[in-house]
Scaffold this motif. Structure first.
Motif, PDB file in Angstrom:
ATOM      1  N   THR A  48      10.471   3.580 -10.194  1.00 46.59           N
ATOM      2  CA  THR A  48       9.346   3.283  -9.298  1.00 46.59           C
ATOM      3  C   THR A  48       9.576   1.855  -9.088  1.00 46.59           C
ATOM      4  OG1 THR A  48       7.881   3.231 -11.234  1.00 46.59           O
ATOM      5  CG2 THR A  48       7.633   5.159  -9.449  1.00 46.59           C
ATOM      6  N   GLY A  84      11.809   0.743  -6.429  1.00 42.04           N
ATOM      7  CA  GLY A  84      11.256   1.419  -5.220  1.00 42.04           C
ATOM      8  C   GLY A  84      10.326   0.225  -4.768  1.00 42.04           C
ATOM      9  N   PHE A 107       0.881  -1.331  -0.038  1.00 43.67           N
ATOM     10  CA  PHE A 107       0.241   0.157   0.141  1.00 43.67           C
ATOM     11  C   PHE A 107       0.829   1.381  -0.132  1.00 43.67           C
ATOM     12  CE2 PHE A 107      -1.862   3.529   2.513  1.00 43.67           C
ATOM     13  CZ  PHE A 107      -2.990   3.695   1.474  1.00 43.67           C
ATOM     14  N   TRP A 108       1.789   1.225   1.063  1.00 39.93           N
ATOM     15  CA  TRP A 108       2.650   2.554   0.981  1.00 39.93           C
ATOM     16  C   TRP A 108       3.731   2.635  -0.240  1.00 39.93           C
ATOM     17  CZ3 TRP A 108       1.658   6.402   3.813  1.00 39.93           C
ATOM     18  CH2 TRP A 108       0.870   6.159   5.150  1.00 39.93           C
ATOM     19  N   ARG A 109       3.943   1.779  -0.977  1.00 44.08           N
ATOM     20  CA  ARG A 109       4.895   1.743  -2.183  1.00 44.08           C
ATOM     21  C   ARG A 109       3.954   2.191  -3.034  1.00 44.08           C
ATOM     22  NH1 ARG A 109       9.548  -2.964  -1.324  1.00 44.08           N
ATOM     23  NH2 ARG A 109      10.326  -2.147   0.680  1.00 44.08           N
ATOM     24  N   MET A 110       2.935   1.764  -3.386  1.00 44.82           N
ATOM     25  CA  MET A 110       1.916   2.126  -4.456  1.00 44.82           C
ATOM     26  C   MET A 110       1.558   3.747  -3.795  1.00 44.82           C
ATOM     27  SD  MET A 110      -1.521   0.395  -5.780  1.00 44.82           S
ATOM     28  CE  MET A 110      -3.209   1.266  -6.453  1.00 44.82           C
ATOM     29  N   HIS A 111       1.295   4.147  -2.691  1.00 42.62           N
ATOM     30  CA  HIS A 111       1.082   5.432  -2.544  1.00 42.62           C
ATOM     31  C   HIS A 111       2.153   6.263  -2.993  1.00 42.62           C
ATOM     32  CE1 HIS A 111      -1.028   8.511  -0.250  1.00 42.62           C
ATOM     33  NE2 HIS A 111      -0.158   8.607   0.855  1.00 42.62           N
ATOM     34  N   PHE A 112       3.339   5.876  -2.732  1.00 38.79           N
ATOM     35  CA  PHE A 112       4.496   6.623  -3.159  1.00 38.79           C
ATOM     36  C   PHE A 112       4.649   6.791  -4.773  1.00 38.79           C
ATOM     37  CE2 PHE A 112       7.111   4.848   0.584  1.00 38.79           C
ATOM     38  CZ  PHE A 112       6.227   5.775   1.348  1.00 38.79           C
ATOM     39  N   THR A 113       4.295   5.483  -5.329  1.00 37.20           N
ATOM     40  CA  THR A 113       4.256   5.648  -6.869  1.00 37.20           C
ATOM     41  C   THR A 113       3.211   6.673  -7.183  1.00 37.20           C
ATOM     42  OG1 THR A 113       5.041   3.469  -6.871  1.00 37.20           O
ATOM     43  CG2 THR A 113       4.039   4.159  -8.771  1.00 37.20           C
ATOM     44  N   MET A 114       2.013   6.654  -6.904  1.00 37.96           N
ATOM     45  CA  MET A 114       1.211   7.590  -7.074  1.00 37.96           C
ATOM     46  C   MET A 114       1.502   9.242  -6.899  1.00 37.96           C
ATOM     47  SD  MET A 114      -1.293   5.843  -8.497  1.00 37.96           S
ATOM     48  CE  MET A 114      -1.687   4.276  -8.716  1.00 37.96           C
ATOM     49  N   GLY A 115       2.030   9.345  -6.014  1.00 41.52           N
ATOM     50  CA  GLY A 115       2.574  10.653  -5.704  1.00 41.52           C
ATOM     51  C   GLY A 115       3.708  11.012  -6.716  1.00 41.52           C
ATOM     52  N   CYS A 116       4.627  10.210  -7.120  1.00 43.07           N
ATOM     53  CA  CYS A 116       5.618  10.274  -8.306  1.00 43.07           C
ATOM     54  C   CYS A 116       4.807  10.745  -9.579  1.00 43.07           C
ATOM     55  CB  CYS A 116       6.534   9.249  -8.514  1.00 43.07           C
ATOM     56  SG  CYS A 116       7.674   8.997  -7.448  1.00 43.07           S
TER      57      CYS A 116
END
Lengths: 211, 211
Positions: free
Chosen positions: A203, A206, A159-168
């Motif tokens: 990504t 990451g 979840f968090w890594r997908m969150h970061f990816t969406m941020g990028c």
DNA sequence: GTCTATACGATGATAGAC
DNA sequence: GTCTATCATCGTATAGAC
């Protein structure tokens, strides 16, 4: 006299101005002036400013999501037939590539990208609730696909890594133009294809890194 | 009769409302009502709505940047004395850690974080130009430090990867609360320390990956 | 059905008298 | 410092022309 289509012209103008200045900083008068239409035409065709925003978003988001979903399902099916796990990079690509490639379809679509990028940055905003209503199913599907391709990750980490990816992604969607210090020898107008690979390099690394 | 400090109360109220609803969607009337002050007090103390925004940002951004810079310079000096290259992870940490740790200083600071996150999402916005004026030197210094720690990257690649990293950061700054589908078994209220390490795992991997 | 002209009530930022 | 007045502009509603 009315040119091709008043409704269309209003949508185009609204897309451009919402993307450029944000929802609240854009007035209906500004939109109708740009569209060479009457102020009341907005209320006639759409009902309200908020409904206009939704129309602007949906016009391009729904078709885009169809393409993303198609690319994703094709990928998953191919992997299953081959008896392999889908690769993380390709799952992300199915989401990102159709999005950024919109830029190749002219400046109208570019406005849309900027608008979505901006939308993603306004929690609790009007645009956000519209956006989520149309994104939820696809987002869940992507989450499932990523879980498939990265079985070593807990759901929490994923979840968090997908969150970061969406941020990028949302960041590069709205910051196409220069927004911060840009060294002289850096080419800010990277071709879309290169930008996509850059993004996937970053990504995917990451997403896949061990904890 | 004026309580502790009218100017301070206006700053606090403005910070909260700007962060929550955005600059344009926030009215001076709303601010002064919340702050229990007169409408005209804003113009008296700050001059204009825009100047108030700048005051809100600067109040916390300048001290924060001092901390970030201090942590960064200490790190660089230590590496140089040891005859080593600074590690990418620690350079990023110098930037990210002081920022996210503001959350531990109470809800006022949390408003500030959300406000900055939002600001980073509005290119061409009023807030953006204010923000850049105060961030430029530090951003350039970070860029230099990252170039030092990642000598294999071209300046071009480094720029884009830093760009992605900033996207991630601004995203988690503003999306502290739930913003999209959150699986039931995911803890959205991750402790700050864990969030920082998660973030550094992800971004460091992306910065360091080979091309 | 489509579109225009115009008016309304609310709210915006600011300035000047006190 | 506050209060009040002012004036621009906002989103919306309506009545009627094409």
């Amino acid at each position: 006299m009315s040119q091709p289509d008043t409704k269309q012209r209003i949508l185009d103008a609204a897309e451009h101005l919402f993307a450029r200045n944000g929802y609240h900083a854009t007035s209906l008068r500004g939109i109708t002036t740009t569209a060479d239409a009457n102020l009341a035409a907005v209320n006639y065709h759409f009902g309200s400013k908020e409904a206009l925003l939704e129309a602007v978003i949906v016009r391009r988001l729904d078709p885009l999501n169809e393409i993303r979903r198609g690319q994703l399902e094709a990928l998953l099916q191919k992997a299953e037939l081959a008896g392999e796990l889908p690769s993380c990079r390709e799952v992300l690509r199915a989401f990102v590539e159709p999005t950024l490639r919109l830029r190749q379809q002219g400046s109208e679509a570019e406005d849309f990208i900027a608008l979505i990028g901006r939308t993603l940055a306004e929690p609790r905003g009007i645009a956000m609730s519209i956006f989520l209503r149309h994104m939820q199913p696809l987002l869940q599907r992507i989450f499932q696909a990523l879980a498939l391709s990265l079985p070593a990750l807990t759901e929490q980490d994923l979840f968090w890594r997908m969150h970061f990816t969406m941020g990028c992604l949302s960041h590069i969607m709205r910051c196409h133009e220069r927004y911060s210090m840009v060294p002289d020898n850096v080419n800010i107008d990277l071709p879309v294809d290169e930008l996509i690979e850059h993004f996937l390099d970053f990504t995917t690394a990451g997403m896949e890194v061990a904890r």
